[in-house]
Scaffold this active site. Structure first.
Site, short mmCIF file in Angstrom:
data_model
loop_
_atom_site.label_atom_id
_atom_site.label_comp_id
_atom_site.label_asym_id
_atom_site.label_seq_id
_atom_site.Cartn_x
_atom_site.Cartn_y
_atom_site.Cartn_z
N ASN A 208 14.67 -39.91 8.22
CA ASN A 208 14.71 -40.86 7.10
C ASN A 208 13.33 -40.93 6.46
OD1 ASN A 208 13.15 -43.15 8.36
ND2 ASN A 208 14.79 -42.93 9.87
N ASP A 276 20.48 -44.65 13.26
CA ASP A 276 21.60 -45.35 13.91
C ASP A 276 22.46 -44.39 14.73
OD1 ASP A 276 21.03 -47.95 13.09
OD2 ASP A 276 21.84 -47.56 11.09
N LYS A 342 21.32 -59.44 16.76
CA LYS A 342 20.47 -58.71 17.71
C LYS A 342 19.79 -59.64 18.72
CE LYS A 342 19.80 -54.80 14.72
NZ LYS A 342 19.32 -53.43 14.77
O1 C5P Z 1 20.23 -52.29 12.30
P1 C5P Z 1 19.01 -51.90 11.57
O2 C5P Z 1 18.61 -50.48 11.79
O3 C5P Z 1 18.95 -52.27 10.13
O4 C5P Z 1 17.94 -52.85 12.27
C1 C5P Z 1 16.62 -52.79 11.95
C2 C5P Z 1 15.80 -53.29 13.11
O5 C5P Z 1 16.32 -52.87 14.35
C3 C5P Z 1 14.42 -52.72 13.05
O6 C5P Z 1 13.53 -53.65 13.62
C4 C5P Z 1 14.54 -51.47 13.89
O7 C5P Z 1 13.29 -51.07 14.42
C5 C5P Z 1 15.48 -51.93 14.96
N1 C5P Z 1 16.34 -50.87 15.50
C6 C5P Z 1 16.17 -50.43 16.78
N2 C5P Z 1 17.00 -49.48 17.31
C7 C5P Z 1 18.01 -48.97 16.58
C8 C5P Z 1 18.21 -49.39 15.27
C9 C5P Z 1 17.36 -50.35 14.75
O8 C5P Z 1 15.23 -50.90 17.45
N3 C5P Z 1 18.79 -48.06 17.09
#
Ligand code: C5P
Length: 406
Positions: A208, A276, A342
């Protein structure tokens, strides 16, 4: 907070020297005593009279001043301090330090001291970005020299970018941290940063656009407040800051393992843009076109959510867990839902839709969401967001400590 600390303050030749006059006042207001040394170039910008009046002490200028040598020799001057601070630190002074030159009082003191040295660089953007300065900075950091700033912003020369000397209060914080008196001294803070790379085959991956700039800025700011920082970073385009423990990873799975390995921590900030999904059927060998015109079908598996995993730990959860929410629409609503889902304490929400230029850019506009509500900060440089966030983290950990102490 700096009571009885002695600062040997070397003032180099740059327009930022006017801010050093304020720095002297701020250091003294916190109880430090300041012994000033003005270089010949520095004296073109501020006078020995104003420097010594503010410091309440003699201003040293010349290596071959017999009276000064009789009062206090230059070796003793370099040793009597608890910390040597150079503000502004010019490209010239940095170059001299790297080369080991000692041809005036300032450079001789820097060679002779047995104390830590903190530089607050200030110079034109191009000079800061010149390969010679980049090299010098890296060598000095390796030698254990500490840095505060420079910041991004408008410069006296009319240009814009990194090169502005850190503000006096930021330098005071860095002085306190260097002397083991920072608000985060003794604290361990974990920061994740950058993108992850999820392999498709040995030569291709899914990534990304995260540059890692915000995570790096935050880690540097936490370090400047005295924290021991573990910086778990994916393959970012911005280099990691000096003076933090860097753990380089590629995939989300590796990032989770590195985070678990680095715990316990007083606070953990998850600034990484973690993929993700990973490719479940990643090939062990480079995928080839088979001539049929059919594209390979990639299957995806969900990656572990590192932020959620740490937020929901039963034992050993950091006292403060902070996540980021990079969204392209309905930013606040998504970020609030994310905080609840979360289980983290704060979410730093930002709009990364292409029109904002935030993803990969130098600026950020964030809203901090915590149990008390949402606080929107004006758009500012990622360095400034990092510093403000680090301050907020220091205050929150201070409050947690106070509750523990009751
Ligand atoms: O769900 P999303 O990716 O938008 O969430 C963002 C937050 O979750 C960020 O703080 C990112 O570092 C963390 N994150 C994580 N592990 C993942 C996905 C997101 O720690 N697999």
């Amino acid at each position: 907070m700096l009571a009885d600390k002695k600062i040997l303050l070397i003032i180099g030749g740059g327009i930022a020297a006017y801010k050093t006059l304020d720095l002297i006042r701020r250091l003294r207001a916190r109880g430090a005593s300041v012994v000033p040394v003005l270089t010949r170039a520095g004296a073109e910008f501020v006078t020995p009279l104003s420097v010594s009046a503010l410091a309440g002490a003699k201003c040293y200028t010349d290596l071959f001043d017999l009276t000064a040598e009789a009062e206090m020799g230059h070796i003793q001057l370099s040793r009597a301090a608890d910390l040597v601070v150079v503000a502004p630190a010019t490209a010239d002074l940095m170059g001299k330090m790297v080369a080991g030159l000692a041809n005036d009082l300032a450079s001789t003191l820097l060679m002779a001291t047995d104390k830590r040295v903190l530089l607050a660089p200030a110079m034109n953007v191009r000079m800061w970005q010149h390969p010679a300065t980049v090299r010098n900075r890296a060598v000095l950091a390796d030698d254990g020299v500490l840095f505060v700033g420079p910041n991004d912003g408008d410069m006296a020369c009319g240009e814009f970018g990194p090169g502005r000397m850190a503000e006096p209060l930021e330098i005071v914080d860095a002085v306190a941290a260097a002397l083991g008196a920072g608000p985060l001294t003794g604290r361990h803070v974990l920061v994740t940063s950058g993108p992850t790379h999820e392999p498709i085959d040995p030569v291709r991956y899914i990534a990304n656009r995260s540059s890692g700039a915000q995570g790096a800025a935050l880690a540097a700011a936490l370090r400047d407040l005295g924290a021991r920082v573990t910086f778990v970073t994916g393959p970012a385009s911005v280099p990691p800051p000096a003076g933090v423990q860097v753990v380089a990873v590629e995939t989300a799975a590796q990032m989770l393992a590195a985070v678990q390995q680095a715990l316990p921590a007083d606070a953990a900030v998850f600034a990484a843009a973690v993929a993700d999904w990973r490719v479940a059927n990643a090939a062990g060998q480079k995928m080839k076109k088979d001539g049929s015109g059919r594209a390979p079908a990639l299957e995806f598996a969900e990656n572990p959510d590192i932020l959620a995993t740490v937020s929901q730990m039963d034992a050993g959860r950091p006292g403060l867990v902070v996540g980021f929410a990079a969204e392209t629409h309905d930013v606040l609503a998504h970020a609030k839902a994310k905080r609840a889902r979360k289980g983290c304490d704060w979410i730093i929400a930002n709009d990364v839709s292409p029109a904002t230029g935030i993803m990969g850019g130098a600026e950020n506009a964030v809203t901090v969401i915590d149990a008390g509500g949402a606080e929107s900060w004006p758009r500012m440089g990622k360095d400034a967001v990092g510093r403000r966030l680090a301050q907020r983290i220091a205050e929150a950990l201070g409050r947690l400590q106070a509750v523990d102490d009751v």
